[in-house]
Design a protein around this motif. Structure first.
Motif, PDB file in Angstrom:
ATOM      1  N   GLY A  44       0.781  -1.229   0.000  1.00 25.07           N
ATOM      2  CA  GLY A  44       0.000   0.000   0.000  1.00 25.07           C
ATOM      3  C   GLY A  44       0.811   1.275   0.000  1.00 25.07           C
ATOM      4  O   GLY A  44       0.241   2.366  -0.089  1.00 25.07           O
ATOM      5  N   ASP A  45       2.142   1.187   0.068  1.00 25.83           N
ATOM      6  CA  ASP A  45       2.991   2.384   0.031  1.00 25.83           C
ATOM      7  C   ASP A  45       3.003   2.989  -1.364  1.00 25.83           C
ATOM      8  O   ASP A  45       2.940   2.276  -2.376  1.00 25.83           O
ATOM      9  N   PHE A  46       3.130   4.314  -1.412  1.00 30.22           N
ATOM     10  CA  PHE A  46       3.314   5.025  -2.679  1.00 30.22           C
ATOM     11  C   PHE A  46       4.677   5.729  -2.582  1.00 30.22           C
ATOM     12  O   PHE A  46       4.828   6.705  -1.864  1.00 30.22           O
ATOM     13  N   ILE A  47       5.657   5.192  -3.293  1.00 33.23           N
ATOM     14  CA  ILE A  47       7.030   5.688  -3.239  1.00 33.23           C
ATOM     15  C   ILE A  47       7.371   6.371  -4.557  1.00 33.23           C
ATOM     16  O   ILE A  47       7.111   5.828  -5.628  1.00 33.23           O
ATOM     17  N   ALA A  48       7.957   7.551  -4.486  1.00 34.66           N
ATOM     18  CA  ALA A  48       8.458   8.228  -5.680  1.00 34.66           C
ATOM     19  C   ALA A  48       9.988   8.239  -5.640  1.00 34.66           C
ATOM     20  O   ALA A  48      10.583   8.413  -4.570  1.00 34.66           O
ATOM     21  N   ILE A  49      10.594   8.048  -6.798  1.00 32.12           N
ATOM     22  CA  ILE A  49      12.054   8.093  -6.923  1.00 32.12           C
ATOM     23  C   ILE A  49      12.422   9.228  -7.866  1.00 32.12           C
ATOM     24  O   ILE A  49      11.920   9.301  -8.997  1.00 32.12           O
ATOM     25  N   VAL A  50      13.288  10.126  -7.394  1.00 38.08           N
ATOM     26  CA  VAL A  50      13.789  11.219  -8.232  1.00 38.08           C
ATOM     27  C   VAL A  50      15.309  11.143  -8.275  1.00 38.08           C
ATOM     28  O   VAL A  50      15.945  10.612  -7.364  1.00 38.08           O
ATOM     29  N   GLY A  51      15.862  11.676  -9.337  1.00 43.74           N
ATOM     30  CA  GLY A  51      17.315  11.674  -9.484  1.00 43.74           C
ATOM     31  C   GLY A  51      17.700  12.143 -10.870  1.00 43.74           C
ATOM     32  O   GLY A  51      16.854  12.242 -11.762  1.00 43.74           O
ATOM     33  N   PRO A  52      18.982  12.435 -11.064  1.00 47.83           N
ATOM     34  CA  PRO A  52      19.435  12.924 -12.371  1.00 47.83           C
ATOM     35  C   PRO A  52      19.376  11.839 -13.444  1.00 47.83           C
ATOM     36  O   PRO A  52      19.279  10.643 -13.136  1.00 47.83           O
ATOM     37  N   THR A  53      19.421  12.248 -14.683  1.00 47.24           N
ATOM     38  CA  THR A  53      19.443  11.301 -15.798  1.00 47.24           C
ATOM     39  C   THR A  53      20.638  10.363 -15.654  1.00 47.24           C
ATOM     40  O   THR A  53      21.742  10.780 -15.338  1.00 47.24           O
ATOM     41  N   GLY A  54      20.376   9.072 -15.866  1.00 45.40           N
ATOM     42  CA  GLY A  54      21.450   8.093 -15.810  1.00 45.40           C
ATOM     43  C   GLY A  54      21.779   7.580 -14.429  1.00 45.40           C
ATOM     44  O   GLY A  54      22.788   6.891 -14.248  1.00 45.40           O
ATOM     45  N   CYS A  55      20.912   7.860 -13.438  1.00 46.25           N
ATOM     46  CA  CYS A  55      21.218   7.430 -12.064  1.00 46.25           C
ATOM     47  C   CYS A  55      20.680   6.029 -11.755  1.00 46.25           C
ATOM     48  O   CYS A  55      20.891   5.521 -10.654  1.00 46.25           O
ATOM     49  N   GLY A  56      19.954   5.422 -12.688  1.00 50.51           N
ATOM     50  CA  GLY A  56      19.497   4.053 -12.477  1.00 50.51           C
ATOM     51  C   GLY A  56      18.052   3.919 -12.039  1.00 50.51           C
ATOM     52  O   GLY A  56      17.639   2.857 -11.564  1.00 50.51           O
ATOM     53  N   LYS A  57      17.252   4.978 -12.224  1.00 47.63           N
ATOM     54  CA  LYS A  57      15.844   4.920 -11.791  1.00 47.63           C
ATOM     55  C   LYS A  57      15.091   3.824 -12.552  1.00 47.63           C
ATOM     56  O   LYS A  57      14.412   2.992 -11.948  1.00 47.63           O
TER      57      LYS A  57
END
Length: 258
Positions: free
Chosen positions: A36-49
């Motif tokens: 039920g968690d809602f997780i967002a991932i942010v980071g620069p281009t090429g960081c492995g998202k």
């Protein structure tokens, strides 16, 4: 205490080019996502998202470390996982209703039942009257609604989203964010949402993970204390939202500056 849906421990991922060059996309990456968690991932281009999402689906196994879904090591494609891509993953030669029904049909549902299910989901995403239109006859926002219906009809326990709204205009993007939260609040799938947009991450998520520049690793994690159900249009102007946005940007800017 909620059960763990996704557990990644000390994961690294290497890619080898045709010339033999080794690129390390992720390094010592760990992440725990509860049901039920809602997780967002942010980071620069090429960081492995996007690489992170690929490892959860089983498409990109880790070079080291472990990835588990509901306590089991990831091996192959898991039917409990839904994926919404940046590009529209619709069949251009199929109508809206056929695109939405294809998932249940592929999983063995009787076509008539699948079409009834699809019609219900088309209504729920606000596309009633467009059942027999084709993708080229729809706007970008409407195609995203089809993609959401395609995904939610399969009732995934885990929903992975890779910059799904980045190509939309500002107004349509805001509408789709509201639409997503409405659907998620009904089903409560565990969500990992990849985005470059800090405000989008704060508006949607319970927690925002900031990745370092490549090879990516977790730089910081922010709990988002905004109440649910969340009115995104109102939340964006709150002092708490603005403060979080400044904090996360301060943390991220060193990673994106050359």
């Amino acid at each position: 205490m909620k059960n763990v849906a996704i557990e990644m421990k000390h994961v690294s991922r290497k890619f080898v080019s045709p010339t033999g060059k080794i690129t390390l996309a992720l390094r010592d990456f760990s992440l725990t996502v509860h049901e039920g968690d809602f997780i967002a991932i942010v980071g620069p281009t090429g960081c492995g998202k996007s690489t992170t999402l690929g490892m959860i689906t089983g498409l990109n196994p880790p070079s080291s470390g472990s990835v588990k879904v509901f306590g089991k090591s990831v091996q192959g494609i898991d039917p409990n996982i839904g994926f919404v891509f940046q590009a529209d993953a619709v069949f251009p030669w199929k109508s809206v209703i056929d695109n939405v029904a294809i998932g249940p049909i592929f999983r063995g549902t009787d076509p008539k039942i699948a079409n009834d299910m699809a019609a219900d989901w088309i209504r729920r995403v606000g596309l009633s009257g467009f059942e027999h239109h084709y993708p080229h006859q729809l706007s970008g926002g409407m195609r995203k609604r089809v993609a959401l219906a395609q995904t939610f009809i399969n009732e995934p326990k885990i929903l992975l989203m890779d910059e799904p709204f980045s190509a939309l205009d500002v107004q349509t993007r805001a509408l789709m964010q509201e639409e997503l939260l409405g659907l998620w609040s009904e089903k409560k799938a565990s969500v990992i949402f990849v985005t470059h947009d800090i405000e989008e991450a704060i508006a949607l998520a319970d927690r925002v993970i900031v990745l370092s520049k490549g090879p990516g690793s977790v730089k910081s994690s922010y709990e988002i204390p905004l109440a649910r159900p969340r009115d995104i249009s109102e939340a964006r102007y709150s002092d708490e939202f603005v403060h979080l946005s400044k904090q996360i940007w301060s943390d991220l800017k060193d990673e994106v500056q050359i």
